[in-house]
Design a protein around this motif. Structure first.
Motif, PDB file in Angstrom:
ATOM      1  N   UNK A 239      16.213   9.563 -18.052  1.00 28.19           N
ATOM      2  CA  UNK A 239      17.086  10.618 -17.529  1.00 28.19           C
ATOM      3  C   UNK A 239      16.543  11.194 -16.220  1.00 28.19           C
ATOM      4  N   UNK A 240      17.447  11.424 -15.285  1.00 26.83           N
ATOM      5  CA  UNK A 240      17.105  12.018 -13.996  1.00 26.83           C
ATOM      6  C   UNK A 240      17.861  13.332 -13.847  1.00 26.83           C
ATOM      7  N   UNK A 241      17.153  14.360 -13.435  1.00 30.60           N
ATOM      8  CA  UNK A 241      17.755  15.667 -13.162  1.00 30.60           C
ATOM      9  C   UNK A 241      17.807  15.834 -11.652  1.00 30.60           C
ATOM     10  N   UNK A 242      19.006  16.025 -11.111  1.00 29.55           N
ATOM     11  CA  UNK A 242      19.177  16.136  -9.670  1.00 29.55           C
ATOM     12  C   UNK A 242      19.079  17.573  -9.199  1.00 29.55           C
ATOM     13  N   UNK A 243      18.444  17.760  -8.064  1.00 30.25           N
ATOM     14  CA  UNK A 243      18.305  19.100  -7.493  1.00 30.25           C
ATOM     15  C   UNK A 243      18.206  18.998  -5.978  1.00 30.25           C
ATOM     16  N   UNK A 244      18.819  19.959  -5.306  1.00 28.44           N
ATOM     17  CA  UNK A 244      18.776  19.978  -3.851  1.00 28.44           C
ATOM     18  C   UNK A 244      20.126  20.322  -3.253  1.00 28.44           C
ATOM     19  N   UNK A 245      20.337  21.584  -2.911  1.00 27.99           N
ATOM     20  CA  UNK A 245      21.556  21.989  -2.225  1.00 27.99           C
ATOM     21  C   UNK A 245      22.783  22.142  -3.095  1.00 27.99           C
ATOM     22  N   UNK A 246      22.613  22.281  -4.395  1.00 26.96           N
ATOM     23  CA  UNK A 246      23.763  22.392  -5.299  1.00 26.96           C
ATOM     24  C   UNK A 246      24.247  23.836  -5.361  1.00 26.96           C
ATOM     25  N   UNK A 247      25.501  24.048  -4.973  1.00 26.02           N
ATOM     26  CA  UNK A 247      26.089  25.388  -5.041  1.00 26.02           C
ATOM     27  C   UNK A 247      27.428  25.407  -5.754  1.00 26.02           C
TER      28      UNK A 247
END
Length: 304
Positions: A239-247
């Motif tokens: 599993x990968x958790x994405x993060x970066x610029x999510x609004x």
């Protein structure tokens, strides 16, 4: 509709609080939980108290922020008390706790894991901070061998899932992803901030941040984060958790289409308020209902 199962842990939704934002105290974590987060990630903590960099530690730039906190924290033993005080209430709200830890070598990571691991549901290894210095953060995360050693050391003492937070500041993120997974990582978080970068005050000619340089976060980094998640998901099967610029919910869906099973929100709190988690969850649900889809239908669709 939004229930998400990772590592045999059921999360009520896939929108989590990222490390380093509103995670300084137990009460701050609890506030994010009440505003709809499916999980909250703590401030990164080490085995000893650290004051962090001098102020100013954050400056707004076009498209986001530069920050150079310097991993300030009260030390793992004291911070464990913060988690202990909120743990029962977090269980009542069905919000999981991810414990972010850091160190300058595998031994320090292992010691921090032994302390914090008793109080959280998942351990997140910060091997990616771009401005910590002193052998911390990306100094480890840019070297596959060091990454492997840290993950192996923590897995040796942990009976809960261990996930590695990766830096985008590498030549080949697939190589790093394979290194941590081969060492036993149960999942990956991507990405940490870009950089380091610098902003100079043109009146004084002096860099604005107390540390002079800092990591870039915010809306401008999202396309890079999405590509990194896409590359990681094409290389490893965890599993990968994405993060970066999510609004927005649309941002979260984009990460999921790249292969992320869940997302973390950090500086988005600044743009949309504490209840950004509930807002994003609502927007994801609206999208799925409109398209007559389940979350499993969209995860990794861009890989096909």
């Amino acid at each position: 509709m939004l229930k998400t199962k990772l590592w045999d842990i059921e999360f009520k939704n896939p929108v989590f609080l990222a490390a380093g934002v509103m995670g300084e105290t137990g009460s701050a974590l609890k506030r994010m939980a009440k505003n709809g987060a499916g999980a909250v990630c703590t401030k990164s903590v080490g085995i000893e108290k650290k004051p962090g960099h001098n102020n100013p530690t954050m400056v707004e730039v076009e498209g986001g922020f530069l920050n150079a906190m310097g991993l300030p924290n009260p030390g793992a033993d004291e911070y464990a008390g913060e988690i202990e005080r909120i743990k029962d209430e977090m269980k009542r709200m069905n919000v999981k706790i991810i414990g972010s830890i850091y160190g300058k070598n595998d031994s320090e990571f292992q010691k921090a894991a032994e302390i914090i691991g008793n109080y959280v549901d998942v351990l997140e290894l910060n091997i990616s901070c771009p401005h910590a210095g002193g052998g911390y953060g990306s100094s480890i995360g840019q070297d596959p061998y060091l990454c492997k050693n840290v993950v192996s050391a923590v897995k040796d003492v942990s009976d809960i899932p261990v996930i590695a937070k990766l830096t985008p500041n590498v030549t080949d993120i697939k190589e790093i992803a394979n290194a941590v997974v081969n060492a036993g990582a149960d999942g990956i978080v991507a990405i940490n901030t870009l950089g380091p970068g610098m902003v100079i005050d043109i009146e004084s000619g002096v860099p604005i941040l107390g540390n002079r340089v800092g990591g870039m976060s915010g809306k401008a980094v999202k396309p890079i984060a999405v590509k990194n998640v896409y590359d990681i998901c094409s290389a490893v099967d965890v599993p990968v958790i994405g993060v970066g610029g999510i609004t927005t919910g649309a941002d979260a869906i984009e990460f999921m289409m790249a292969g992320a099973s869940a997302v973390q929100v950090g500086t988005g709190v600044y743009y949309r308020g504490y209840d950004i988690f509930q807002k994003i969850n609502n927007e994801i649900e609206e999208y799925l209902l409109k398209k007559d889809l389940k979350m499993s239908d969209i995860i990794g669709i861009a890989q096909k």
